[in-house]
Each structure stands twice: as C-alpha cells, then as structure tokens.
Design a protein around this motif. Structure first.
Motif, PDB file in Angstrom:
ATOM      1  N   VAL A  47      40.956 -63.669  47.457  1.00 24.59           N
ATOM      2  CA  VAL A  47      38.977 -64.059  48.550  1.00 24.59           C
ATOM      3  C   VAL A  47      39.045 -65.361  47.608  1.00 24.59           C
ATOM      4  CG1 VAL A  47      37.133 -63.210  47.871  1.00 24.59           C
ATOM      5  CG2 VAL A  47      38.725 -62.093  48.541  1.00 24.59           C
ATOM      6  N   LEU A  48      38.948 -65.510  46.526  1.00 29.43           N
ATOM      7  CA  LEU A  48      38.540 -66.376  45.257  1.00 29.43           C
ATOM      8  C   LEU A  48      39.658 -67.698  45.589  1.00 29.43           C
ATOM      9  CD1 LEU A  48      39.933 -64.935  41.340  1.00 29.43           C
ATOM     10  CD2 LEU A  48      36.921 -66.222  43.041  1.00 29.43           C
ATOM     11  N   HIS A  49      40.471 -67.830  46.204  1.00 29.71           N
ATOM     12  CA  HIS A  49      41.064 -68.983  46.598  1.00 29.71           C
ATOM     13  C   HIS A  49      40.543 -69.737  47.988  1.00 29.71           C
ATOM     14  CE1 HIS A  49      45.384 -68.708  44.792  1.00 29.71           C
ATOM     15  NE2 HIS A  49      44.251 -69.308  43.207  1.00 29.71           N
ATOM     16  N   ARG A  50      39.999 -68.608  49.212  1.00 26.78           N
ATOM     17  CA  ARG A  50      39.221 -69.044  50.024  1.00 26.78           C
ATOM     18  C   ARG A  50      38.081 -69.072  49.870  1.00 26.78           C
ATOM     19  NH1 ARG A  50      40.423 -66.136  54.973  1.00 26.78           N
ATOM     20  NH2 ARG A  50      37.423 -67.417  56.249  1.00 26.78           N
ATOM     21  N   HIS A  51      37.094 -69.101  48.277  1.00 23.21           N
ATOM     22  CA  HIS A  51      36.315 -70.012  47.908  1.00 23.21           C
ATOM     23  C   HIS A  51      36.562 -71.240  47.059  1.00 23.21           C
ATOM     24  CE1 HIS A  51      33.518 -67.332  49.198  1.00 23.21           C
ATOM     25  NE2 HIS A  51      34.667 -66.040  49.170  1.00 23.21           N
ATOM     26  N   ASN A  52      37.821 -71.159  47.149  1.00 27.73           N
ATOM     27  CA  ASN A  52      38.393 -72.892  46.060  1.00 27.73           C
ATOM     28  C   ASN A  52      37.775 -72.728  44.696  1.00 27.73           C
ATOM     29  OD1 ASN A  52      38.095 -74.605  48.910  1.00 27.73           O
ATOM     30  ND2 ASN A  52      36.139 -74.408  48.723  1.00 27.73           N
ATOM     31  N   ARG A  53      38.849 -71.607  44.607  1.00 28.22           N
ATOM     32  CA  ARG A  53      38.806 -70.574  43.042  1.00 28.22           C
ATOM     33  C   ARG A  53      40.000 -70.784  42.626  1.00 28.22           C
ATOM     34  NH1 ARG A  53      33.921 -70.571  39.713  1.00 28.22           N
ATOM     35  NH2 ARG A  53      35.718 -70.600  38.648  1.00 28.22           N
ATOM     36  N   GLU A  54      40.693 -71.514  43.032  1.00 28.43           N
ATOM     37  CA  GLU A  54      42.565 -71.729  42.442  1.00 28.43           C
ATOM     38  C   GLU A  54      42.768 -72.248  41.700  1.00 28.43           C
ATOM     39  OE1 GLU A  54      41.218 -73.769  44.514  1.00 28.43           O
ATOM     40  OE2 GLU A  54      42.217 -73.138  47.081  1.00 28.43           O
ATOM     41  N   ASP A  55      41.573 -72.123  40.252  1.00 26.75           N
ATOM     42  CA  ASP A  55      40.962 -72.047  39.066  1.00 26.75           C
ATOM     43  C   ASP A  55      41.797 -70.945  38.555  1.00 26.75           C
ATOM     44  OD1 ASP A  55      39.161 -71.790  38.723  1.00 26.75           O
ATOM     45  OD2 ASP A  55      38.094 -73.222  38.023  1.00 26.75           O
ATOM     46  N   VAL A  56      41.579 -69.828  38.858  1.00 27.60           N
ATOM     47  CA  VAL A  56      41.476 -68.567  38.286  1.00 27.60           C
ATOM     48  C   VAL A  56      43.255 -67.543  38.342  1.00 27.60           C
ATOM     49  CG1 VAL A  56      40.476 -66.435  38.172  1.00 27.60           C
ATOM     50  CG2 VAL A  56      39.142 -67.944  38.963  1.00 27.60           C
ATOM     51  N   PHE A  57      44.131 -67.845  37.352  1.00 22.95           N
ATOM     52  CA  PHE A  57      44.815 -67.372  37.463  1.00 22.95           C
ATOM     53  C   PHE A  57      45.158 -65.622  36.685  1.00 22.95           C
ATOM     54  CE2 PHE A  57      45.206 -72.009  37.680  1.00 22.95           C
ATOM     55  CZ  PHE A  57      46.177 -72.347  38.360  1.00 22.95           C
ATOM     56  N   GLY A  58      44.652 -65.030  37.120  1.00 27.78           N
ATOM     57  CA  GLY A  58      45.331 -63.467  37.104  1.00 27.78           C
ATOM     58  C   GLY A  58      44.032 -62.602  36.921  1.00 27.78           C
ATOM     59  N   VAL A  59      44.431 -61.587  36.864  1.00 31.64           N
ATOM     60  CA  VAL A  59      43.113 -60.190  36.175  1.00 31.64           C
ATOM     61  C   VAL A  59      43.498 -60.093  34.854  1.00 31.64           C
ATOM     62  CG1 VAL A  59      43.814 -58.482  37.332  1.00 31.64           C
ATOM     63  CG2 VAL A  59      41.159 -58.723  36.881  1.00 31.64           C
ATOM     64  N   VAL A  60      43.056 -60.030  33.691  1.00 25.23           N
ATOM     65  CA  VAL A  60      43.005 -59.738  32.613  1.00 25.23           C
ATOM     66  C   VAL A  60      42.896 -58.127  32.749  1.00 25.23           C
ATOM     67  CG1 VAL A  60      42.704 -61.619  30.724  1.00 25.23           C
ATOM     68  CG2 VAL A  60      40.683 -59.442  31.310  1.00 25.23           C
ATOM     69  N   GLU A  61      43.152 -57.212  31.186  1.00 29.26           N
ATOM     70  CA  GLU A  61      43.018 -55.741  31.767  1.00 29.26           C
ATOM     71  C   GLU A  61      41.482 -55.457  31.600  1.00 29.26           C
ATOM     72  OE1 GLU A  61      44.948 -53.377  31.123  1.00 29.26           O
ATOM     73  OE2 GLU A  61      46.962 -54.979  31.134  1.00 29.26           O
ATOM     74  N   PRO A  62      41.181 -54.389  31.823  1.00 26.53           N
ATOM     75  CA  PRO A  62      40.005 -53.931  32.288  1.00 26.53           C
ATOM     76  C   PRO A  62      38.835 -54.438  31.183  1.00 26.53           C
ATOM     77  CG  PRO A  62      41.086 -52.041  32.640  1.00 26.53           C
ATOM     78  CD  PRO A  62      41.718 -53.047  32.615  1.00 26.53           C
ATOM     79  N   ALA A  63      37.731 -54.639  30.490  1.00 25.35           N
ATOM     80  CA  ALA A  63      36.782 -54.217  29.701  1.00 25.35           C
ATOM     81  C   ALA A  63      35.718 -53.758  29.719  1.00 25.35           C
ATOM     82  CB  ALA A  63      36.476 -56.329  30.068  1.00 25.35           C
ATOM     83  N   LEU A  64      35.961 -53.225  28.310  1.00 23.19           N
ATOM     84  CA  LEU A  64      34.532 -52.300  28.632  1.00 23.19           C
ATOM     85  C   LEU A  64      32.855 -52.852  28.872  1.00 23.19           C
ATOM     86  CD1 LEU A  64      35.738 -49.660  26.157  1.00 23.19           C
ATOM     87  CD2 LEU A  64      35.987 -49.195  28.166  1.00 23.19           C
ATOM     88  N   PRO A  65      31.764 -52.160  29.340  1.00 24.91           N
ATOM     89  CA  PRO A  65      30.750 -53.326  29.307  1.00 24.91           C
ATOM     90  C   PRO A  65      30.581 -53.347  27.419  1.00 24.91           C
ATOM     91  CG  PRO A  65      30.866 -51.100  31.276  1.00 24.91           C
ATOM     92  CD  PRO A  65      32.552 -51.114  29.876  1.00 24.91           C
ATOM     93  N   PRO A  66      29.115 -54.073  27.920  1.00 25.15           N
ATOM     94  CA  PRO A  66      28.918 -54.008  25.877  1.00 25.15           C
ATOM     95  C   PRO A  66      28.096 -53.529  25.988  1.00 25.15           C
ATOM     96  CG  PRO A  66      27.371 -55.920  28.287  1.00 25.15           C
ATOM     97  CD  PRO A  66      28.696 -55.385  28.743  1.00 25.15           C
TER      98      PRO A  66
END
Length: 266
Positions: A89-108
């Motif tokens: 999905v990100l690449h379809r929106h021309n966001r090839e600069d996003v390189f992976g998903v990190v471990e899930p983070a808790l809300p602030p």
C-alpha cells in the motif's frame, strides 16, 4: 488520495492494508491491524547501505501503536505478514522510503493534572473487569452476541449452533457455553479458548480455527495448547472456520461431539 503523514491519511493507508489482509483470508492479522494505529518515524539507526537494497539515509519506519494486551500477538511471523500488505500500500502511494515495520509500540502515556486524585474521585466508576474475551474487550471493535464478545463471526456461528442444541436438549442433558473465558493453566500462563462447554460434570474445549492456524508455527502452538488441556482431562475439538458455511453438517458434528465427550457413559 493525496498522501500526507498526518493521522487521518495514515489511518486510511492502514485501512487499505486491512482490506488486503482480508482478501488473503488472513483474519488474525487483519484483526490485529484493526486494533492498531499507524505512524511513520525517521529511522534512528546507522546508515550502512548494502548494494542492491535501495536503503537511503532519509528512510522511515512504520510503527504500529497497539493496545498493551495485544502486544504478545505480534510475533515476527504475524508482523511480517502485516508488513507485506502494508508495504504494498505504501509503495502504491509512492512511499518507497518506508523500510519495514518495527515492534509494536504502546500508546503514549496519558496527560495528567496535579489534581488527578480529586478528578478521579468525581469520575463514574468504570465497568467492572471481566475475564471474558480479555484482549478483544480491551481492543474493541469485535462482534458480540448475548452481551458477550467473540473473536470472529465464525465463532458466533458455532456459538449459535450450540445454543440451538442447548434449547433442544432435555433438562437431564443440559449444558452451558462459555465463549472466550480467561483460564490459568499450569506451565502455560493464561489462555483464552474460543469456547468451553460444561455438562454432566465434564468439560469440552472447542477451538474455531481460521486460515492462520494452518501454518507450521501456529500448528505447533495449537498442539501445545491442546496438550495442556489434555493434562487437565479436557478434550479439545478443533473446527475449521470454513465448516460454518454448512450449518446443518456442523450442527450434526457438534451434537455428536457433545454426546460423546460429555454424556457418553465411560
């Protein structure tokens, strides 16, 4: 749509990944995405490019903000499945600069005022805690029936058939149905079986397995859970979610299992 890094656009991006997971019948990962929020942040690591990997110094990482109760469900395997769809999905929106998903983070952490004790004293008491569907109730957005929460519509389909059998049974062969109870098992922590049926002084666990249960890792985990129930003298019946498409046959199967596991004379 015009893509921005604000919460509204990122939520639509996550929604598109959610739909792709549904198209792939990955209902487990889809439900985790449904309970998450997406953020993009600059990669804070060191820039060590490898020939051919397209990595740049101005890269971003996708961060999934999730309820604390769901963090254990984000195994590396599940996270990879989510990232495969999110990356598309990100690449379809021309966001090839996003390189992976990190471990899930808790809300602030929430903002609190110095007089938080006085404020709390005037707040209405919250709903009393329950062991039924612990994680699903925490995340919200899951289907309900008879005031109880379920993980999927397939579980509700099995529950409805059990209720039909319950109404058809005589008083001497009655049974109760408990969806998603929190259960503490020895050496296995707290588990939440899909359904527990009690009758005639006996118990039966029913698990409704979606497509995600057929991977090698999940099969091994399911077998380990079943062993813990076996040690308690409780049998586990596993039903493929696709069987809910034929209610008549599934009802016959459930009736047979209940008769054999709960009411048959040993």
């Amino acid at each position: 749509m015009t893509f921005h890094d604000d919460d509204e656009d990122l939520d639509l991006v996550l929604g598109q990944a959610h739909e792709l997971l549904g198209d792939a019948d990955d209902l487990f990962a889809q439900r985790l995405v449904q309970a998450s929020r997406l953020h993009l942040r600059r990669d804070g690591g060191f820039f060590h490019p490898i020939p051919g990997d397209n990595w740049r110094s101005d890269t971003y990482e996708a961060v999934l903000e999730v309820p604390q109760a769901l963090v254990p469900e984000f195994t590396s395997e599940v996270t990879d499945r989510i990232w495969t769809k999110l990356q598309a999905v990100l690449h379809r929106h021309n966001r090839e600069d996003v390189f992976g998903v990190v471990e899930p983070a808790l809300p602030p952490l929430p903002e609190v005022a110095p007089d938080w004790r006085e404020r709390a004293a005037f707040q209405a008491p919250a709903e009393r805690p329950t062991n039924q569907a612990r994680r699903e109730r925490a995340a919200g957005g899951y289907p309900t029936r008879d005031g109880m929460t379920f993980t999927s519509v397939e579980e509700i389909a099995v529950y409805d058939l059990l209720v039909e059998l319950q109404k058809e049974s005589s008083r001497h062969r009655t049974f109760s149905v408990m969806p998603l109870p929190g259960v503490k098992l020895r050496d296995a922590g707290v588990r939440t079986p899909d359904l527990v049926v009690l009758g005639n002084g006996r118990a039966l666990v029913i698990e409704v397995d979606g497509p995600h249960h057929y991977g090698l890792t999940r099969k091994a985990d399911d077998a380990d859970r079943d062993r813990h129930w076996d040690r308690c003298g409780v049998h586990t019946v596993r039903i493929g979610a696709h069987h809910t498409a034929d209610p008549a046959s599934l009802k016959d199967l459930l009736k047979e299992e209940l008769g054999r596991r709960l009411f048959q004379v040993s």
